[in-house]
Write a protein that holds these residues in place. Structure first.
Motif, mmCIF file in Angstrom:
data_model
loop_
_atom_site.group_PDB
_atom_site.id
_atom_site.type_symbol
_atom_site.label_atom_id
_atom_site.label_comp_id
_atom_site.label_asym_id
_atom_site.label_seq_id
_atom_site.Cartn_x
_atom_site.Cartn_y
_atom_site.Cartn_z
ATOM 1 N N ASN A 128 1.134 -1.358 -0.218
ATOM 2 C CA ASN A 128 -0.260 -0.452 0.290
ATOM 3 C C ASN A 128 1.337 1.501 0.266
ATOM 4 O O ASN A 128 0.165 2.310 -0.397
ATOM 5 C CB ASN A 128 -0.910 0.102 1.167
ATOM 6 N N LYS A 170 2.225 1.681 -3.321
ATOM 7 C CA LYS A 170 1.032 2.407 -4.082
ATOM 8 C C LYS A 170 0.587 4.189 -4.242
ATOM 9 O O LYS A 170 0.363 4.460 -5.192
ATOM 10 C CB LYS A 170 -0.161 2.007 -4.000
ATOM 11 N N GLU A 171 1.105 4.362 -2.588
ATOM 12 C CA GLU A 171 1.036 5.536 -2.604
ATOM 13 C C GLU A 171 2.114 6.148 -3.638
ATOM 14 O O GLU A 171 1.982 7.653 -3.249
ATOM 15 C CB GLU A 171 1.155 5.337 -0.980
ATOM 16 N N ARG A 206 0.866 6.849 -6.298
ATOM 17 C CA ARG A 206 -0.195 7.830 -6.853
ATOM 18 C C ARG A 206 1.292 9.380 -6.984
ATOM 19 O O ARG A 206 0.318 10.947 -7.481
ATOM 20 C CB ARG A 206 -0.709 8.020 -5.986
ATOM 21 N N GLY A 249 -6.581 2.244 -15.137
ATOM 22 C CA GLY A 249 -6.764 0.905 -14.493
ATOM 23 C C GLY A 249 -7.613 -0.306 -15.242
ATOM 24 O O GLY A 249 -7.560 -1.338 -14.716
ATOM 25 N N THR A 276 -7.743 -3.252 -12.749
ATOM 26 C CA THR A 276 -7.802 -2.727 -11.053
ATOM 27 C C THR A 276 -8.716 -0.904 -11.135
ATOM 28 O O THR A 276 -9.242 -0.643 -11.820
ATOM 29 C CB THR A 276 -6.717 -2.197 -10.338
ATOM 30 N N GLU A 277 -9.796 -0.892 -9.899
ATOM 31 C CA GLU A 277 -9.839 -0.123 -9.875
ATOM 32 C C GLU A 277 -8.673 1.609 -9.100
ATOM 33 O O GLU A 277 -9.061 2.940 -9.643
ATOM 34 C CB GLU A 277 -11.190 0.471 -8.992
ATOM 35 N N ASP A 278 -7.548 0.794 -8.911
ATOM 36 C CA ASP A 278 -7.284 2.201 -8.768
ATOM 37 C C ASP A 278 -5.779 2.458 -9.568
ATOM 38 O O ASP A 278 -4.962 2.771 -8.976
ATOM 39 C CB ASP A 278 -6.571 1.306 -7.109
ATOM 40 N N GLY A 279 -5.757 1.025 -10.243
ATOM 41 C CA GLY A 279 -5.171 2.340 -11.596
ATOM 42 C C GLY A 279 -4.249 1.147 -11.655
ATOM 43 O O GLY A 279 -3.303 0.886 -12.420
#
Length: 572
Positions: free
Chosen positions: A370, A373-374, A377, A403, A408-411
């Motif tokens: 996670n 992933k941040e 972004r 995404g 995926t939804e978050d790309g």
């Protein structure tokens, strides 16, 4: 298990789609599925259980099924294909891949990818007539393509065996426990978090094709992690001391395209101040801030500048990152098909070095994924708002996360790109002196050192330079030349376990040699060799290690695998 039961399970499970969760095993209302004795016990049997549906796992399944064995393959995500799909990494390959140096089935996979685009996409006449179509024309690979195409192609290759009942694929299942008796695995327990369902899988053979070597600690199989010391391996580039927790950075890839003139800037990420000022603490030192267009040259470790221009304009004599892993080149398709190119982002700025994913708790694993992933972004926001432009401006507001390309939804990719896993303590360990160009000369002499070591038990081929990314304990790149190499059977055999074999990055390499044995074609070759080894050992009624120990069996096995498209020696 009885053949009729396996076929009945496969028929029920594969009735509506090829890749299925266990929920497809419908309850008939009578307490069991027709033809399946005590189906509600959640217990399945096969000749081989493969944990992990990546390149190695799929190749193992293909080899075993085409030679008559029944296989159950599990996959932690809902996409098979591993590196090339769920992780979003276009195949890293060697220069000769189109003619030799990998199993015939791997080249078939590549051809099917090209044919998939030629059958289903509105290509230009020039692109359609190109013998070796590269859909994205990315510079990193001759076959840069969308992850979902690998899923479709591998499903197509495996479809006949799902149809005839040789193969069951269980997606969204992660291995949790193992039942071991002495030196033999008896069963494994896998869990589907989405469905809240647990299955017990029983077989005479088990294959660990997971991305991190997850089955090894669960079965008590001896393994190593991280960095060996020079005293342990005598490798030229080995560390001065052993560091078992020192692993290469992992990367969570993502896809993006560019819409000229649009303002698609995302909300400023909450940790942007941290990541935009973050400087990796590495030795030798990194070039500066991670979120920039400069990085450490992998070979020299000196600061090196990269370019970024999503409109495709030239960036002078520096690499345009946009083109590096581009998976859709809009010019290969009829006008209007795409607003712009689509590129896969797996760049130096995404290497996550602030934690380790090997031998940590599930909570620790998720925490670092996670965080990665941040960081992504933040990097994406930096590209949209602060990345220097050739015209003197900053930022490309028209960049868009895709995404849908990643499923995926978050790309972000479904699973992190794992460069380094647990590695079995094997019958034979591949060292730098066997494959590293400089180290090879030191041990074999100037003339002999121009070739990698010749392994008498070779079961496959591969080539990639030794490429170690920065590590979680502060190493900068370790990147140097290797030689076209063989895959020795001894590296696929655990020292003690009889019926567990590796089929991913978990073979008998070192931290150093993992750097060249970890790419797509080599993983495929490992998996196919393992599938055929199990088939052969079962037919001969001997344990897999006996095939290497007995000269007549080894020679017969090597002769047989060559008839099925596995190469064991590089041409002169």
């Amino acid at each position: 298990m009885k053949r009729r039961n396996f076929l009945a399970l496969a028929a029920i499970a594969g009735g509506s789609k090829f890749l299925f969760p266990y929920s497809a095993f419908a309850n008939t209302g009578k307490g069991q599925i027709p033809g399946i004795k005590d189906s509600l016990s959640n217990q399945l049997e096969a000749d081989i259980i493969i944990l992990g549906g990546g390149m190695g796992g799929c190749a193992t399944a293909l080899a075993a099924c085409r030679n008559g064995l029944n296989v159950i393959m599990t996959e932690e995500t809902d996409w098979i294909g591993g590196q090339a799909s769920q992780q979003g990494v276009p195949p890293d390959e060697h220069p000769w891949i189109e003619t030799h140096g990998a199993p015939a089935t791997y080249r078939e996979y590549r051809t099917r990818v090209m044919d998939y685009y030629k059958r289903n996409y509105p290509l230009t006449d020039e692109a359609r007539n190109r013998k070796f179509l590269n859909p994205g024309d990315g510079s990193v690979s001759r076959i840069c393509h969308e992850p979902k195409v690998t899923v479709a192609v591998l499903t197509e290759m495996l479809a006949p065996y799902m149809s005839n009942g040789k193969l069951i694929i269980l997606t969204d299942y992660k291995v949790k426990k193992a039942d071991v008796n002495g030196d033999n695995v008896k069963a494994v327990q896998v869990y589907n978090k989405k469905e809240g369902r647990t299955l017990t899988l029983i077989a005479p053979y088990f294959v660990d094709a997971t991305e991190c070597g997850d089955l090894l600690p669960l079965t008590g199989t001896e393994y190593v992690t991280g960095t060996e010391s020079k005293a342990q391996t005598n490798e030229l580039h080995a560390s001065d001391k052993a560091r078992p927790g020192n692993n290469q950075a992992f990367t969570v890839c993502f896809a993006m395209d560019y819409v000229p003139g649009a303002n698609l800037v995302i909300d400023r990420p909450k940790n942007y101040d941290h990541w935009s000022n973050y400087v990796p603490n590495l030795t030798p030192a990194w070039s500066g801030k991670l979120l920039s267009l400069a990085y450490s040259d992998p070979r020299t470790l000196k600061p090196k500048t990269l370019g970024f221009q999503p409109e495709g304009e030239p960036t002078g004599d520096v690499l345009n990152l946009w083109n590096y892993r581009k998976i859709i080149n809009r010019h290969n398709f009829t006008p209007g098909t795409y607003q712009g190119d689509i590129t896969m982002v797996n760049w130096p700025q995404q290497d996550y070095m602030q934690g380790n994913l090997i031998d940590v708790s599930e909570d620790e694993f998720e925490k670092h994924v996670n965080a990665a992933k941040e960081m992504n972004r933040c990097f994406f926001y930096w590209l949209q708002t602060e990345a220097p432009r050739p015209d003197g401006g900053t930022g490309w507001a028209g960049l868009r996360l895709r995404g849908d390309v990643m499923g995926t939804e978050d790309g972000m990719a479904k699973y992190p790109y794992i460069r380094e896993a647990r590695r079995i303590k094997s019958e034979f360990t591949i060292l730098e002196e066997h494959v590293g160009a400089e180290n090879r000369v030191l041990v074999a002499g100037k003339t002999a050192g121009k070739k990698a070591a010749d392994f008498y038990d070779s079961v496959g081929l591969g080539y990639y330079h030794i490429d170690l990314h920065p590590s979680n304990e502060g190493d900068n790149y370790i990147d140097f030349a290797s030689l076209p190499y063989q895959i020795p059977l001894g590296a696929l055999l655990p020292q003690r376990m009889n019926n567990l074999l590796p089929a991913n990055k978990n073979i008998g390499t070192t931290h150093i040699t993992n750097g060249c044995y970890r790419e797509h074609p080599t993983e495929w070759g490992i998996g196919e060799a393992v599938g055929m080894l199990i088939t052969y050992a079962k037919a001969k009624k001997v344990p897999p290690r006996a095939v290497r120990e007995r000269k007549e069996l080894l020679e017969d096995f090597q002769k047989w695998i060559r008839t099925q498209g596995l190469e064991t020696h590089w041409p002169a």
